[in-house]
Design a protein around this motif. Structure first.
Motif, PDB file in Angstrom:
ATOM      1  N   GLY A 164       3.598   1.990 -11.161  1.00  0.00           N
ATOM      2  CA  GLY A 164       4.404   0.862 -10.707  1.00  0.00           C
ATOM      3  C   GLY A 164       4.878   1.224  -9.319  1.00  0.00           C
ATOM      4  O   GLY A 164       4.760   2.384  -8.893  1.00  0.00           O
ATOM      5  N   LYS A 165       5.381   0.234  -8.631  1.00  0.00           N
ATOM      6  CA  LYS A 165       5.690   0.446  -7.215  1.00  0.00           C
ATOM      7  C   LYS A 165       6.977   1.231  -7.003  1.00  0.00           C
ATOM      8  O   LYS A 165       7.224   1.710  -5.895  1.00  0.00           O
ATOM      9  N   ARG A 166       7.844   1.283  -8.010  1.00  0.00           N
ATOM     10  CA  ARG A 166       9.144   1.977  -7.896  1.00  0.00           C
ATOM     11  C   ARG A 166       9.971   1.396  -6.743  1.00  0.00           C
ATOM     12  O   ARG A 166      10.694   2.115  -6.041  1.00  0.00           O
ATOM     13  N   LEU A 167       9.827   0.105  -6.574  1.00  0.00           N
ATOM     14  CA  LEU A 167      10.493  -0.557  -5.457  1.00  0.00           C
ATOM     15  C   LEU A 167      12.012  -0.599  -5.628  1.00  0.00           C
ATOM     16  O   LEU A 167      12.765  -0.425  -4.660  1.00  0.00           O
ATOM     17  N   ARG A 168      12.463  -0.821  -6.865  1.00  0.00           N
ATOM     18  CA  ARG A 168      13.916  -0.951  -7.065  1.00  0.00           C
ATOM     19  C   ARG A 168      14.657   0.361  -6.852  1.00  0.00           C
ATOM     20  O   ARG A 168      15.679   0.374  -6.136  1.00  0.00           O
ATOM     21  N   PRO A 169      14.174   1.480  -7.409  1.00  0.00           N
ATOM     22  CA  PRO A 169      14.852   2.739  -7.081  1.00  0.00           C
ATOM     23  C   PRO A 169      14.780   3.084  -5.586  1.00  0.00           C
ATOM     24  O   PRO A 169      15.747   3.634  -5.026  1.00  0.00           O
ATOM     25  N   LEU A 170      13.664   2.725  -4.960  1.00  0.00           N
ATOM     26  CA  LEU A 170      13.568   2.957  -3.512  1.00  0.00           C
ATOM     27  C   LEU A 170      14.679   2.182  -2.790  1.00  0.00           C
ATOM     28  O   LEU A 170      15.327   2.696  -1.868  1.00  0.00           O
ATOM     29  N   LEU A 171      14.916   0.965  -3.252  1.00  0.00           N
ATOM     30  CA  LEU A 171      15.995   0.167  -2.655  1.00  0.00           C
ATOM     31  C   LEU A 171      17.356   0.821  -2.871  1.00  0.00           C
ATOM     32  O   LEU A 171      18.214   0.787  -1.991  1.00  0.00           O
ATOM     33  N   VAL A 172      17.555   1.383  -4.058  1.00  0.00           N
ATOM     34  CA  VAL A 172      18.827   2.089  -4.313  1.00  0.00           C
ATOM     35  C   VAL A 172      19.015   3.182  -3.256  1.00  0.00           C
ATOM     36  O   VAL A 172      20.076   3.277  -2.625  1.00  0.00           O
ATOM     37  N   PHE A 173      17.977   3.961  -3.031  1.00  0.00           N
ATOM     38  CA  PHE A 173      18.079   5.072  -2.078  1.00  0.00           C
ATOM     39  C   PHE A 173      18.299   4.567  -0.656  1.00  0.00           C
ATOM     40  O   PHE A 173      19.123   5.102   0.084  1.00  0.00           O
ATOM     41  N   SER A 180       0.829  -1.187   0.000  1.00  0.00           N
ATOM     42  CA  SER A 180       0.000   0.000   0.000  1.00  0.00           C
ATOM     43  C   SER A 180       0.867   1.242   0.000  1.00  0.00           C
ATOM     44  O   SER A 180       2.052   1.186   0.262  1.00  0.00           O
ATOM     45  N   ALA A 181       0.204   2.347  -0.296  1.00  0.00           N
ATOM     46  CA  ALA A 181       0.926   3.615  -0.290  1.00  0.00           C
ATOM     47  C   ALA A 181       1.508   3.888   1.085  1.00  0.00           C
ATOM     48  O   ALA A 181       2.612   4.413   1.211  1.00  0.00           O
ATOM     49  N   GLU A 182       0.779   3.460   2.131  1.00  0.00           N
ATOM     50  CA  GLU A 182       1.289   3.746   3.490  1.00  0.00           C
ATOM     51  C   GLU A 182       2.621   3.063   3.744  1.00  0.00           C
ATOM     52  O   GLU A 182       3.501   3.634   4.386  1.00  0.00           O
ATOM     53  N   SER A 183       2.768   1.817   3.247  1.00  0.00           N
ATOM     54  CA  SER A 183       4.019   1.137   3.554  1.00  0.00           C
ATOM     55  C   SER A 183       5.185   1.801   2.831  1.00  0.00           C
ATOM     56  O   SER A 183       6.291   1.854   3.356  1.00  0.00           O
ATOM     57  N   VAL A 184       4.938   2.302   1.623  1.00  0.00           N
ATOM     58  CA  VAL A 184       6.012   3.036   0.944  1.00  0.00           C
ATOM     59  C   VAL A 184       6.342   4.293   1.735  1.00  0.00           C
ATOM     60  O   VAL A 184       7.515   4.623   1.945  1.00  0.00           O
ATOM     61  N   LEU A 185       5.299   4.950   2.208  1.00  0.00           N
ATOM     62  CA  LEU A 185       5.529   6.176   2.980  1.00  0.00           C
ATOM     63  C   LEU A 185       6.330   5.879   4.237  1.00  0.00           C
ATOM     64  O   LEU A 185       7.217   6.654   4.625  1.00  0.00           O
ATOM     65  N   ARG A 191      18.678   0.312   8.853  1.00  0.00           N
ATOM     66  CA  ARG A 191      18.210  -1.068   9.054  1.00  0.00           C
ATOM     67  C   ARG A 191      16.680  -1.117   9.053  1.00  0.00           C
ATOM     68  O   ARG A 191      16.068  -1.966   8.398  1.00  0.00           O
ATOM     69  N   ALA A 192      16.071  -0.180   9.766  1.00  0.00           N
ATOM     70  CA  ALA A 192      14.603  -0.167   9.838  1.00  0.00           C
ATOM     71  C   ALA A 192      14.004   0.006   8.446  1.00  0.00           C
ATOM     72  O   ALA A 192      13.019  -0.663   8.089  1.00  0.00           O
ATOM     73  N   ALA A 193      14.602   0.878   7.658  1.00  0.00           N
ATOM     74  CA  ALA A 193      14.070   1.124   6.315  1.00  0.00           C
ATOM     75  C   ALA A 193      14.214  -0.121   5.444  1.00  0.00           C
ATOM     76  O   ALA A 193      13.289  -0.512   4.729  1.00  0.00           O
ATOM     77  N   LEU A 194      15.376  -0.770   5.515  1.00  0.00           N
ATOM     78  CA  LEU A 194      15.590  -1.977   4.707  1.00  0.00           C
ATOM     79  C   LEU A 194      14.649  -3.098   5.149  1.00  0.00           C
ATOM     80  O   LEU A 194      14.132  -3.858   4.320  1.00  0.00           O
ATOM     81  N   GLU A 195      14.419  -3.184   6.452  1.00  0.00           N
ATOM     82  CA  GLU A 195      13.512  -4.228   6.953  1.00  0.00           C
ATOM     83  C   GLU A 195      12.078  -3.976   6.476  1.00  0.00           C
ATOM     84  O   GLU A 195      11.349  -4.914   6.139  1.00  0.00           O
ATOM     85  N   LEU A 196      11.695  -2.709   6.454  1.00  0.00           N
ATOM     86  CA  LEU A 196      10.351  -2.383   5.958  1.00  0.00           C
ATOM     87  C   LEU A 196      10.192  -2.764   4.489  1.00  0.00           C
ATOM     88  O   LEU A 196       9.154  -3.301   4.084  1.00  0.00           O
ATOM     89  N   VAL A 197      11.226  -2.478   3.699  1.00  0.00           N
ATOM     90  CA  VAL A 197      11.154  -2.855   2.283  1.00  0.00           C
ATOM     91  C   VAL A 197      11.057  -4.374   2.174  1.00  0.00           C
ATOM     92  O   VAL A 197      10.247  -4.914   1.408  1.00  0.00           O
ATOM     93  N   ALA A 198      11.859  -5.068   2.966  1.00  0.00           N
ATOM     94  CA  ALA A 198      11.868  -6.537   2.915  1.00  0.00           C
ATOM     95  C   ALA A 198      10.482  -7.085   3.275  1.00  0.00           C
ATOM     96  O   ALA A 198       9.962  -7.987   2.605  1.00  0.00           O
ATOM     97  N   ASP A 199       9.862  -6.533   4.317  1.00  0.00           N
ATOM     98  CA  ASP A 199       8.523  -6.993   4.703  1.00  0.00           C
ATOM     99  C   ASP A 199       7.511  -6.707   3.594  1.00  0.00           C
ATOM    100  O   ASP A 199       6.617  -7.516   3.329  1.00  0.00           O
ATOM    101  N   GLY A 200       7.674  -5.553   2.957  1.00  0.00           N
ATOM    102  CA  GLY A 200       6.740  -5.158   1.903  1.00  0.00           C
ATOM    103  C   GLY A 200       6.785  -6.088   0.701  1.00  0.00           C
ATOM    104  O   GLY A 200       5.810  -6.226  -0.037  1.00  0.00           O
TER     105      GLY A 200
END
Ligand code: IPE
Ligand code: IPE
Ligand code: MG
Ligand code: MG
Length: 320
Positions: A52-61, A3-8, A305-314
């Motif tokens: 699209g979710k733009r998940l990969r660029p988010l991971l880059v950041f 969801s948008a919230e998890s990206v936020l 770490r928290a940000a990476l874990e959130l992406v992983a959960d998402g």
């Protein structure tokens, strides 16, 4: 992401600079798509504009950590999303897919020749973008991922219709076609941010594998209104994925996939696969991979770490 919230939430945990980077990413992607003639502008532009979710660029950041947001990092993220967009356009040719991001695919709209050229151009724009960083190590990372993608797509065609495909071979395919670009996203972020590229790359690769398993679950579960793709696309083009393999292990009758020719037949088989509980079982395998990836994260700041874990959960907690 679900969801948008998890990206936020990721954006928030990733640092105050992430939202403005995501905005600049969108602007750069739109520019790249518009830069090489009307055909690319129309078809690449519509693929990118569809979102699209733009998940990969988010991971880059996020993999870059709390670094000064500079042009090099942005270029790396743009390059990764352009490679992803290129592979989607080509993938829809190979998979004969009609719907992507809730819209007709380029191949459905404009045919095979234009879809091939559009994908080629997007690939080329990705490397042009990254080349401006002047770093051979970064180019090698992106090039390795792109070669892996091509290999993975070919492996998928080679294994098409083969119900006996082993888990190992299935996972090797997912690794090549999907996980390696997630790995590249993390490595590029780490190279730009000065973090542990190899370890973050390993994290990316593992969550990338889980991501593909979830994608294969969503192909069976749908609904298209959420995923933006038709249900059962994999079955119709002979792609044997983990949910189907698990369903067969659980007693779903041996069947001839070639007999599944219509959307209605594919939906019916999706229902049968779901009825065995295979989707939850596949999801559980993906969850385990994500848990391992999180447990093996290197020493990082708490926020990163928290940000990476959130992406992983998402990656596993999603419906689109
Ligand atoms: C789809 O990727 C292709 C796969 C590797 C499964 P995404 O699910 O990230 O596609 P978008 O970018 O959000 O549309
Ligand atoms: C991902 O596999 C292929 C790519 C690397 C683009 P899929 O074929 O399952 O991806 P979707 O479902 O079409 O997005
Ligand atoms: Mg596909
Ligand atoms: Mg899929």
């Amino acid at each position: 992401m679900g969801s948008a919230e998890s990206v936020l939430a990721v954006i928030e945990a990733g640092g105050a600079h992430v939202p403005s980077l995501m905005d600049r990413l969108e602007a750069r992607l739109a520019e790249a798509a518009a830069s090489h003639g009307a055909v690319l502008a129309e078809h690449a532009g519509s693929t990118i504009a569809a979102g699209g979710k733009r998940l990969r660029p988010l991971l880059v950041f996020v993999a870059a950590g709390p670094t000064e947001p500079d042009a090099g990092l942005l270029r790396a993220a743009v390059a990764v999303e352009l490679i992803h967009s290129a592979t989607l356009v080509h993938d829809d040719v190979l998979d004969a897919a009609e719907l992507r991001r809730g819209r007709p695919t380029v191949v459905a709209t404009a045919g095979r020749a234009i879809a091939t050229a559009t994908g080629d151009l997007l690939f080329s724009r990705a490397f042009a973008e990254l080349a401006a960083n002047g770093r051979a190590d970064e180019l090698r990372v992106l090039s390795d991922a792109s070669s892996a993608l091509a290999e993975g797509e070919l492996l998928q065609r080679a294994d098409a219709w083969d119900l006996g495909v082993t888990r190992e071979r299935y996972l090797a395919r997912c690794d090549l076609k999907t996980a390696r670009l997630f790995q590249a996203a993390c490595e590029l972020g780490a190279l730009e941010g000065g973090g542990p590229a190899e370890l973050l790359g390993r994290f990316g690769r593992r969550i990338g594998l889980a991501f593909q398993i979830l994608d294969d679950v969503l192909d069976v579960s749908g609904p298209a209104e959420r995923t933006g793709k038709h249900r059962g696309t994999d079955l119709l083009d002979g792609t044997v994925t983990l949910p189907l393999t698990i369903a067969r292990e659980r007693g779903l009758n041996a069947l001839d996939l070639r007999a599944v020719r219509t959307a209605a037949a594919a939906e019916h088989l999706c229902d049968e696969i779901a009825a065995t509980g295979a989707l939850d079982a596949a999801r559980a395998e993906a969850l385990a991979m994500v848990a391992e990836a999180k447990a093996d994260l290197p020493r990082l700041s708490d926020a990163q770490r928290a940000a990476l874990e959130l992406v992983a959960d998402g990656v596993v907690d999603r419906y689109a």
